[in-house]
Each structure stands twice: as structure tokens, then as C-alpha cells.
Design an enzyme around this catalytic site. Structure first.
Site: not given
Ligand code: UDX
Length: 468
Positions: A53, A171, A173, A226, A272, A274, A282
Site C-alpha cells: 500500500k 464523517f 462518505r 460518530k 430516504l 428505498a 461502515c
Molecule cells: C457512511 C456515512 O454516510 C458516512 O458519514 C460515514 O463516515 C461512513 O459511513 P458510506 O459508507 O461511504 O458512508 O456510504 P453512504 O453514502 O452513507 O451509503 C451507505 C449505504 O446506504 C449504501 O449502501 C447506500 O446504497 C445506502 N443508501 C444510502 C440507501 O440505501 N438509501 C439511501 O437513501 C442512502
């Protein structure tokens, strides 16, 4: 004991010496944080125990897909403000602020977080300290961990050296990590002394100047902020998925419903959507770790709530498998299934706990001939499920398909031409497991579109006749 070789960072010009930064752990969080700190003008050294890495990062290669990160790392390898090493002691000796960004995965045999990496990082920093410093935890940890790490740091730091441990949850994403790090919604600092708070205000001066609220809280609160944020997001998703079930039963449309309730400022439309539910590195592990820790602390309501959120989420995967079975007449044995998407969400190659890959594998296990395509996660998915068949392009997954499943809402899939794709498949049936397709366009091209909480949309007969 103060560092005796403090220099003024080239980017800052003359003035007070700026703290130098080490970032321990160079995964999604650490690599992004290191690059962002360099972008904010600090001299940064990123550390990881994985030589492959570090070698890749040192050559400007990011070993995972994260838009914009490779460019930012290249910029700062070039500017000289960023470098990477496997030598923790060297990195610590030449830095003043040490960010701990290592992973806290779910333990193999329980819901608890595996804290080995975070403990070993803090112990390693403590032993290597050659001058005063601040250890800043960013990893997601169960509440109470930071206090223990603080004791560990105190016990292992060399005599005469002052080291303070604080917590600064992250936080970001995946897919938007660079932007989230450079322009956070808020900066949360837990358990800081006045001196550490001043240092953090300096580190985050740019986001603060942009208006990001800077919140100082206790150590335990910072840890909980968190996980609570992630738990709330997960709850929102499972809430709308539960309502989607009701929408299906009542012939309502969950997307229209989400739009309507989302306009209430107290609710908000985001998170929101679905569908197939949440996955990734995470949300699933964080809510399980929260469940576990809440149980240890006797907070039963949290345990019950998170249990239900998790259950609803996992049942979405089964729901999609069931819809595929129904679409194929009750069995997928020998049916051809075209799967669009393997990553847990678009703009990443991460397949950790990916609902998409889970569904594809479940159908494969039931005897379907599953062909999967993902624009970025093909390789990571292949490594996780080598027995699945992976296609090189969207069109290659579809020939002869009895049913198509849209499992990750990549733009490429949403923008695809349903007329062209319709000519490839055996049956024009698509399960829109992310409820993101333009139903009118697809039904006009002769497709049956099956949604989760958005109903079953039959092909528009008039348009199909015109197509024929
Ligand atoms: C998440 C948090 O958003 C972030 O703040 C934290 O630091 C780490 O975890 P991440 O895992 O990158 O981030 O993904 P995120 O964009 O939050 O989506 C998580 C999951 O939820 C995805 O599988 C996504 O498809 C799903 N999702 C998201 C839904 O099913 N519906 C939604 O409306 C939003």
C-alpha cells in the site's frame, strides 16, 4: 519537551512554526485525510504496516477507487508536503500531531469492533514519541475506547514527554471522501485541553473559515457522535424500506411518498431512497458495534432499535432474491440473470457487505447463471466471489437474460438505452432494486419494471407495438 527541529512549512511562509502531521493507517480514511492535510498546507507523512500500500501511494497510486484522491495525492507528492512510509517511529519522531485512522472491523465471532489495530497504533505512537505531541483518534470506536487508549498512551509514552489523546470523528462518505474531508459539515473535537483545541483550530482553520461549525465535546460524546450519526442514517434507510413494504401492499409509491415527506424540513429527503438497503464498510458494522456496546452498558432500547434496523435492512436482500425467483416463475435454476452493479453504492469499488454482491451470490447458489457487471468493482468483487461470472461491460451481462437486476445505481446504468438493451435479453424484465430507473422510458421500450415499493410497471403496449 518540545520538538527542537520545528520548521516553518514552506506553504505558510514565515511565521509561527506549523505543527507537522502524521497519519497512521492509509485506507479510505487515512489516505484521504493525509492528502487533505497536505492540501490544507501541512507537512504530512502517512504510515501503514502494509508495504504494498505504501509503495503504491508513494508512486501516486491509490489502491482503491476514490474520485479525485489520486490527483490530490499526486499534487502533494509533487509539492513535497506529502510522503508515505512504513516506519512509524520515524514518522512520529518528525511530527507533532498524530492522526489515528486505522480500521476497526467487526470481529469475526461477534458484533463487537476489533480494536487490535487502533490499540497497536496508539501503543506504537506512544513508544516512538521523541517530543510532545497530540494523538488524535479518527477511527470509529465503541464508546469508552478513547479513555482506555488515553491510559495506554500515558503508560507507554517516555518519561518527560507530554502527549495528549483526543477524539475527532470523521464523517466522510466513500466516493465523496475528498470533498467531505476538505469541506466537512462540522468539526467535532472530543476531550481536548485548551492547547489541543488551539492546535485543532489551526488544523481545521480552512473549513472553520468556510463556516463549518467547530464543536468541542467530551471524549465519550465524540465517540458516540460518530456512531449515532451512522445509526441515524441507517435508521432512516430502514424506515423508508419498511414504508416501502407498506407501499407495495397498499399500491402506493414510496418515491413519491419520500419526496412529499422529505419536504418537511424536520425530515429531509436525503437518505430516504428505498431499495436494497445499506452496505459498505461502515453502516452495517457500526450499528452492530453500537448494538454490542449498548448491550454491555445496559442501554436496551438502542439494542432493540438497531436490531430492527439491521433486520429490515437484511430482509431487503431476501426481498430482491424473492422477486427474481417470482420473475423467473418460482425458480432461477438454470435461468440467466444479468446483474448490474456489485459495489455497495456507486462511485466506489468497495464490495464490503455489498447488498448487490450478496443478492448475486444468493441467486448463483440457487442455480442461476449469474453474470455481473460493475463499472469499478469488478476486480474487488471477483476476489470476494470468484465463483461468480463477471462481464467486461453492461451489454455483456445481458444476452439471453431471463431477468435483469439493477442493484447499484451507477449513472451508466440509469442512462442506458432500454431499447438497445431490450434487444439483447430474452425477457424484458428488470428489477429496479434501487428505485432509480426512469420507469416511463423503460416501459415504453417494452420492459416490465419491478420496483421495491414503487409497484410493478407493465410495458406500454402502444409503444411496444411501435417498436416491433
Ligand atoms: C457512511 C456515512 O454516510 C458516512 O458519514 C460515514 O463516515 C461512513 O459511513 P458510506 O459508507 O461511504 O458512508 O456510504 P453512504 O453514502 O452513507 O451509503 C451507505 C449505504 O446506504 C449504501 O449502501 C447506500 O446504497 C445506502 N443508501 C444510502 C440507501 O440505501 N438509501 C439511501 O437513501 C442512502
Amino acid at each position: 519537551m518540545m520538538r527542537d527541529d520545528a520548521e516553518t512549512s514552506g506553504a505558510q511562509g514565515a511565521g509561527a512554526p506549523r505543527p507537522r502531521v502524521s497519519v497512521i493507517g492509509t485506507g479510505y480514511l487515512g489516505a484521504t485525510h493525509a492528502a487533505a492535510m497536505a492540501e490544507l498546507g501541512f507537512d504530512v507523512v502517512g504510515v501503514d504496516t502494509d508495504p504494498a500500500k505504501i509503495e503504491a501511494l508513494s508512486r501516486g497510486r491509490v489502491p482503491f477507487y476514490e474520485p479525485g484522491l489520486e490527483e490530490l495525492i499526486a499534487t502533494h507528492l509533487e509539492s513535497g508536503r506529502l510522503r508515505f512510509t512504513t516506519d512509524l517511529a520515524e514518522a512520529v519522531a518528525m511530527s507533532d500531531i498524530h492522526f489515528v485512522c486505522v480500521g476497526t472491523p467487526q470481529q469475526a465471532t461477534s458484533h463487537a469492533a476489533d480494536l487490535r489495530f487502533v490499540e497497536s497504533a496508539v501503543a506504537g505512537i506512544a513508544r516512538a514519541l521523541s517530543h510532545d505531541g497530540i494523538v488524535v483518534g479518527k477511527s470509529t470506536v465503541p464508546v469508552g475506547t478513547a479513555a482506555r487508549l488515553r491510559e495506554l498512551l500515558g503508560a507507554l509514552a517516555p518519561a518527560g514527554i507530554e502527549a495528549e489523546l483526543i477524539w475527532n470523528p470523521e464523517f466522510l462518505r466513500e466516493g465523496k471522501a475528498v470533498d467531505d474531508t476538505l469541506h466537512p459539515d462540522r468539526v467535532v473535537i472530543g476531550g481536548a485541553s485548551d492547547a489541543a483545541e488551539t492546535a485543532m483550530r489551526e488544523v481545521y482553520a480552512a473549513p472553520i473559515a468556510e463556516g463549518a461549525p467547530f464543536l468541542t465535546v467530551g471524549l465519550e460524546t465524540a465517540e458516540l457522535v460518530k456512531v449515532s450519526a451512522n445509526a441515524f442514517l441507517a435508521t432512516k434507510i430502514s424506515f423508508i424500506n419498511a414504508i416501502a413494504e407498506l407501499c407495495t401492499a397498499a399500491d402506493a409509491d414510496v418515491n413519491a411518498l419520500a419526496d412529499a415527506i422529505g419536504l418537511d424540513g424536520r425530515i429531509g429527503r436525503r437518505f430516504l431512497d428505498a431499495g436494497l438497503g445499506f452496505g459498505g464498510g461502515c453502516l452495517p458494522k457500526d450499528i452492530r458495534a453500537l448494538m454490542h456496546r449498548a448491550g454491555e452498558l445496559g442501554a436496551r432500547e438502542v439494542v432493540g432499535l438497531m436490531q430492527k434496523v439491521d433486520e429490515i435492512n437484511m430482509s431487503q436482500r431476501q426481498r430482491v432474491v424473492d422477486l427474481a425467483l417470482q420473475a423467473c416463475g418460482g425458480s432461477v435454476l438454470n435461468a440467466r440473470v444479468g446483474v448490474l452493479g456489485a459495489a455497495f453504492k456507486p462511485l466506489t469499488d468497495d464490495v464490503r457487505d455489498s447488498p448487490a454482491l450478496n443478492v448475486a451470490a444468493a441467486l448463483h447458489l440457487r442455480g442461476a447463471q449469474v453474470s455481473v457487471f460493475d463499472p469499478a468493482a469488478g476486480e474487488t468483487a471477483r476476489r470476494t466471489f470468484p465463483t461468480l461470472s463477471f462481464a467486461d461491460g453492461m451489454r455483456d451481462t445481458l444476452p439471453g437474460a431471463d431477468v435483469v437486476l439493477l442493484l447499484t445505481e451507477w449513472r451508466e446504468f440509469l442512462d442506458a438505452d432500454p431499447v438497445e438493451l431490450g434487444a439483447l435479453v430474452r425477457t424484458r424484465t428488470i428489477i429496479d432494486a434501487r428505485t432509480k430507473l426512469d420507469v416511463d422510458r423503460w416501459t415504453a421500450a417494452g420492459w416490465t419494471v419491478i420496483g421495491l415499493g414503487t409497484g410493478v410497471h407493465e410495458p406500454l403496449r402502444a409503444s411496444v407495438a411501435a417498436l416491433a
